[in-house]
Each structure stands twice: as C-alpha cells, then as structure tokens.
Design a protein around this motif. Sequence first.
Motif, PDB file in Angstrom:
ATOM      1  N   TRP B 148     -10.431  -3.946   3.291  1.00 45.92           N
ATOM      2  CA  TRP B 148     -10.654  -2.562   2.844  1.00 45.92           C
ATOM      3  C   TRP B 148     -10.538  -2.478   1.333  1.00 45.92           C
ATOM      4  N   GLN B 149      -9.528  -3.173   0.786  1.00 41.46           N
ATOM      5  CA  GLN B 149      -9.352  -3.160  -0.676  1.00 41.46           C
ATOM      6  C   GLN B 149     -10.598  -3.700  -1.378  1.00 41.46           C
ATOM      7  N   ASP B 150     -11.157  -4.793  -0.835  1.00 46.00           N
ATOM      8  CA  ASP B 150     -12.361  -5.382  -1.446  1.00 46.00           C
ATOM      9  C   ASP B 150     -13.525  -4.390  -1.412  1.00 46.00           C
ATOM     10  N   LEU B 151     -13.736  -3.788  -0.248  1.00 48.26           N
ATOM     11  CA  LEU B 151     -14.840  -2.824  -0.121  1.00 48.26           C
ATOM     12  C   LEU B 151     -14.635  -1.645  -1.066  1.00 48.26           C
ATOM     13  N   TRP B 152     -13.407  -1.178  -1.105  1.00 48.13           N
ATOM     14  CA  TRP B 152     -13.105  -0.009  -1.928  1.00 48.13           C
ATOM     15  C   TRP B 152     -13.299  -0.310  -3.421  1.00 48.13           C
ATOM     16  N   ALA B 153     -12.894  -1.524  -3.819  1.00 50.82           N
ATOM     17  CA  ALA B 153     -13.058  -1.911  -5.226  1.00 50.82           C
ATOM     18  C   ALA B 153     -14.533  -1.874  -5.630  1.00 50.82           C
ATOM     19  N   LEU B 177      -1.670   3.660   3.627  1.00 57.10           N
ATOM     20  CA  LEU B 177      -1.826   2.669   4.703  1.00 57.10           C
ATOM     21  C   LEU B 177      -1.230   1.319   4.292  1.00 57.10           C
ATOM     22  N   GLY B 178      -1.352   0.993   2.996  1.00 60.09           N
ATOM     23  CA  GLY B 178      -0.750  -0.255   2.512  1.00 60.09           C
ATOM     24  C   GLY B 178       0.749  -0.273   2.767  1.00 60.09           C
ATOM     25  N   THR B 179       1.387   0.872   2.649  1.00 60.05           N
ATOM     26  CA  THR B 179       2.841   0.966   2.841  1.00 60.05           C
ATOM     27  C   THR B 179       3.224   1.110   4.313  1.00 60.05           C
ATOM     28  N   HIS B 180       2.440   1.856   5.079  1.00 57.39           N
ATOM     29  CA  HIS B 180       2.857   2.235   6.429  1.00 57.39           C
ATOM     30  C   HIS B 180       2.162   1.475   7.551  1.00 57.39           C
ATOM     31  N   TRP B 181       1.305   0.506   7.221  1.00 58.26           N
ATOM     32  CA  TRP B 181       0.585  -0.193   8.287  1.00 58.26           C
ATOM     33  C   TRP B 181       1.556  -0.971   9.160  1.00 58.26           C
ATOM     34  N   PRO B 182       1.502  -0.808  10.477  1.00 56.15           N
ATOM     35  CA  PRO B 182       2.486  -1.480  11.342  1.00 56.15           C
ATOM     36  C   PRO B 182       2.294  -2.998  11.348  1.00 56.15           C
ATOM     37  N   LYS B 183       3.407  -3.698  11.463  1.00 56.71           N
ATOM     38  CA  LYS B 183       3.350  -5.164  11.389  1.00 56.71           C
ATOM     39  C   LYS B 183       3.811  -5.852  12.660  1.00 56.71           C
ATOM     40  N   ASP B 184       4.636  -5.195  13.450  1.00 56.83           N
ATOM     41  CA  ASP B 184       5.271  -5.911  14.559  1.00 56.83           C
ATOM     42  C   ASP B 184       4.754  -5.493  15.929  1.00 56.83           C
ATOM     43  N   LEU B 185       3.525  -5.010  15.991  1.00 53.67           N
ATOM     44  CA  LEU B 185       2.975  -4.616  17.291  1.00 53.67           C
ATOM     45  C   LEU B 185       2.303  -5.822  17.955  1.00 53.67           C
ATOM     46  N   PRO B 186       2.118  -5.762  19.276  1.00 54.88           N
ATOM     47  CA  PRO B 186       1.446  -6.870  19.975  1.00 54.88           C
ATOM     48  C   PRO B 186       0.045  -7.093  19.410  1.00 54.88           C
ATOM     49  N   ASP B 187      -0.294  -8.353  19.176  1.00 63.13           N
ATOM     50  CA  ASP B 187      -1.651  -8.616  18.697  1.00 63.13           C
ATOM     51  C   ASP B 187      -2.380  -9.525  19.681  1.00 63.13           C
ATOM     52  N   GLY B 188      -3.649  -9.765  19.417  1.00 61.53           N
ATOM     53  CA  GLY B 188      -4.472 -10.584  20.304  1.00 61.53           C
ATOM     54  C   GLY B 188      -5.923 -10.433  19.896  1.00 61.53           C
ATOM     55  N   VAL B 189      -6.820 -10.815  20.782  1.00 60.41           N
ATOM     56  CA  VAL B 189      -8.249 -10.702  20.475  1.00 60.41           C
ATOM     57  C   VAL B 189      -8.696  -9.267  20.707  1.00 60.41           C
TER      58      VAL B 189
END
Lengths: 321, 321
Positions: B148-153, B177-189
């Motif tokens: 997102w940062q790349d696109l926004w730039a 979003l950079g500050t509040h994006w969740p990090k510890d949720l279940p991930d996968g495909v």
Amino acid sequence: MAVYTDINEVDLKAFLAEYEAGDLLSFKGIAEGVENSNFLLHTSTDPLILTLYEKRVDKNDLPFFLGLMHHLAERGLSCPLPLPRRDGALLGELSGRPAALISFLEGMWLRKPEARHCREVGVALARMHVAGRDFAIRRPNALSLDGWQDLWAKSKDRADEVEPGLEAEVGDEMAFLGTHWPKDLPDGVIHADLFPDNVFFLGDDLSGLIDFYFACNDLLAYDLAIGLNAWCFEKDGAYNITKGKAMIEGYQSVRPLLDAEVDALPVLCRGSALRFFLTRLYDWLMTPEGALVVKKDPLEYLKKLRFHRAIENSTEYGLTP
Amino acid sequence: MAVYTDINEVDLKAFLAEYEAGDLLSFKGIAEGVENSNFLLHTSTDPLILTLYEKRVDKNDLPFFLGLMHHLAERGLSCPLPLPRRDGALLGELSGRPAALISFLEGMWLRKPEARHCREVGVALARMHVAGRDFAIRRPNALSLDGWQDLWAKSKDRADEVEPGLEAEVGDEMAFLGTHWPKDLPDGVIHADLFPDNVFFLGDDLSGLIDFYFACNDLLAYDLAIGLNAWCFEKDGAYNITKGKAMIEGYQSVRPLLDAEVDALPVLCRGSALRFFLTRLYDWLMTPEGALVVKKDPLEYLKKLRFHRAIENSTEYGLTP
C-alpha cells in the motif's frame, strides 16, 4: 471484442423461459463479432449463442438475417440456426436489445488458411448461393455503388490525411466503377462478408458459415470477388494465385461461372476492394481516439484495389480459360 | 474484456498435443478475467479453460497459483483444476506466454446477489481457508501494508485530482493502519479477491470459486473483510447488514472466528477498503486515456473506507455478540 451490453442472470432466465432450451449452466461473453454482443451459453442440452443486436444493426433487417439462416440451414447448409421461441418468433428482447438464441457451431476459424481451405470456402459459398435462390425476403445491398458514394462523401475531404493523393485516386476509381459496374449478371442472396473469421473448420473440413449480418441481394460473382480479397492475399500484400485458383475451382464445382461473370471479375474485385477500403477509411477517420475498437488499416484494401486495377484478364486470378 | 494475446489453431493444436484433452472442437476468447487472456475450449471430452498469463502476472508465482488450485480441488473445494501435461507439468507455453489448461466450471456469477448467496460465499471462503491449511508453498501478500505504501507513494501527489482533500485523508488512514494493523491473528492461504465475478452459482447453489491469481498468505479474517466489502454494499454505497450477517454466519458455520478476529474486523475492513481504493486510484491515474480497459471508480472504495471508520463495534456488521 464484442460485449457491448452486459446481461444479468435474472433477465437471462426470464428470456430463456420463452424457449425450449434446457437449463442454463453458464454464459460467457465472447470476443467474436464486431457489430453485436455475443454470449456462449451452456445448457443441460446443447451449447447456444445468444446475440444481442446493437445499434449499428437496423432492427428492420433482423427478419431477413434470421429468416435467411433458417432458410439456409433447412436446405442443408451448415450455418447457425435461430431457435424459435415458444410463440414461434425468432426474436426476443434482453437488456433492452433485440436478442436471438442461435445454435452453436463447433469449429474454428483459421488464422492461417491454406489453399485447400480456400477451395472449401469456394464450395460453401456457391452452395449458399444455390440454397438462397428461393429465399423470399429481399434486402438491397446498402454497401454498393450508392452506399460507396455516401461513405466517400463523408471521408474524401480528409482522405489525404491517410495517404497523400488518395482523394484523387479514389475519386477516379469511383468514377470508373460508376461507369463500368456490371448490371446483367446473375444475382441472388450473397453473404457479403465471408472473411476467415466467418468460416469454421474442423480439421480440414469446413464445418459452417456464420455471421450473415451483411447478407443482401447482389451479384453472385461479387461475393466470390469479396472472398478472393478476403482469403487469397498474403500478409505482405501479394495475391496468392494458388489460393485464388482453389477458391474459384471450388466455387465452380458447384455453380459454374458464366462467361460474363468471368469477364467481370476484375471489376468486381475492384469494387469489393473499394467497399472494404471505404468502410475502413470511414472508421479510421471517424472512430474517436481511444474507442474500444481495433481500427483496421484501410491501406490494406487500397493495395488490393491497385492490384486488381492492373489485372488485364481473369486468368490472372487462377481461372482456367 | 480479456483477450490480450490471440492464438492460432496451429500453435494451439501443438500445445494441446502435450495433454490428454480430447479432440479440439472450438475455442472462443472470453470476456472474463482482467489480468490474463482466457479462452473457452470445447473438446470431444470436456470443456476447458485455456489461460495465457500476461505480463502483469509474475511467472514465478504460477507454481503457487496452479499448485493451490490443485491442492484445493483435491480437498474437495469446487474450483478450477489445472490439467497436468503428459510430462506432469501444470504449465506450458503458447503464443510466447506461459499457459495452462484448466477444467471448466459450470455456473454463473451473480450480477444481483442476495443475502442467501452471501451466506454461501461465507461458507465457501471458510472451507477454502480450512482446505488451504496444509498447502506447502508460501506467497506473501504483495498488497498489504508495504505494498500500500508503494502504491500510495506513486499516487498521492495527484490524489487531490480525484477528490480535493484526498491526500491528507488517505495519508492519515495509512498512518492509522500502520499503527493498528493486527499482527497475531490466525493466518493461512487467502483468496484475496473474492468478488462476485469470482464465484459461480447454479441456481442458488454455489458451484465454485475461480481466479486465484491474487491468492497469498495473510490473515484469514482479512479475506472475510474483503468479502464484506465486495458483496455486502449496495450500489448506493449503503452497507447491507442482512448480507453481512449472512456472510459472517456462513463463514462461522465452518470456521468460528476468534474473539480477537471479531474485534479486529473494523480495522481489517478499513485495510481491505484501502487496498482496493489504492489499486483503483493507481489505475485511474496511470491508465492512459483510451486504453482498452474499463477503469473502476476508486471513490466507491473511499466511501466504504469511511463507513468502516465510523464503526465502533463489530456487531454493526451483523455479528451476533
């Protein structure tokens, strides 16, 4: 590409309920046809083509086109067959457009046709001319001498933008054809647009003709001239006499040309080349930059026109004297 | 519309000779997919999709995409199944492009989905998440925070051309979003692009998911957020809580959300809205006038973003507390 009008599943199901067409399994917009929107439908019975007629097609011509396909298919020509609705009509309405459901022809159009395919095209074209003899509806060719004059009047002032000298050259050609266009040759229903993308093959066998939306009444040998222009030139602009000979022989194996048709062939080929040159020139000049249409180069047909102008005798097309 | 690369029958037959795919009867370019060229093939056995991968798709990602479809189909998810060539490879080459032959799924994508369809989409999405658990290849999401940062730039200096004040508003959102994006949720495909045109239905039954070309590894609940944005807003921009509730309930009937996922849903929805806003903004600003592509309005997703920013509690999406 041709999906100008999208459809939704709710309207499509209501449309299909008027037909005996099996259950709908899928529909895909397909990139074929330039005048109309076409969808390939899979049903629980047979695949079908759904055509939505766009504004470029005159609704008044649809009974001719659909009736002709029905007429030809009944006489054994392999071409798409419009399905009648339960009320007998061949035409319905979908997404605000006149719409028809048409049988799907298997087969592929050839990007690289060879002489043996040109022969099959000649055979099929002559069969179509024979099968069309007793078709009752008439449709004059809107793209003959008068139509060319109209197109030219709208384009000639800007013709030299495409190539300097074009206005004078095409003006002379229009005058020549106006004087020398044959009048007493056999006429009937012609396809008038039998380009490679309108002929399907399965292997080397021709499986059908499609796209009758330029069909009309005109000189039969003019249709052969359109075929020679469409199939028998190489990408570099050279006439391929092997292909031309094959197409003409194929045609004559079903319907032998009269001497007068043979003699007229160079003029008919010039007229055919001019006709496609003029519609392409018009589209070239009038299509706004960036429209969702690929513009075809009008100069391809100018080159063909010049080739035909240099023909002294129809034997140069590969005709056996 | 998507036929960027045309194919010819000679090359296609050589390509098909590497597969056990029956005899070719027809092929039609179809107007589906925006990244690749797609053709619907009829053969003497089953219909097939032929996909030519265009330049926007990184060739290095193809083993992930094709392998994933194979993996999911093997686990009973209804999705297109890549056919192996006789040598076992899932990928060949045609017209200078990487190309794959893929099973054809019957069904139609819904132009007018209703709440009961949203429920089925939720069910299928959760099933995909479960079936993808043991897929071995990994592909990071190129369109998450860094992307997102790349696109926004590349877009922000011209953002106010689209709507005054956009540069400041989106800049603030990126920071949040950079500050509040969740990090510890279940991930996968995740599918990452489950819009209505990527889900087929036969009647009211979901018949399959297609187009896995944005699939990647990321937070599972983020995929649900993408689904809510793609399916549960009306054309006038209003959130349809009946649809949202149906999709979430369908999802949870297969894979119940953790409390932390429920709590994160508004932020995930904001991120998802921002992601589609940014790619659309970039395309809007960078696509030359007149390109053969229909530009999608980025402001649709800005409105969704604003809606999610006003959400105080996930129950507002229709989640039962």
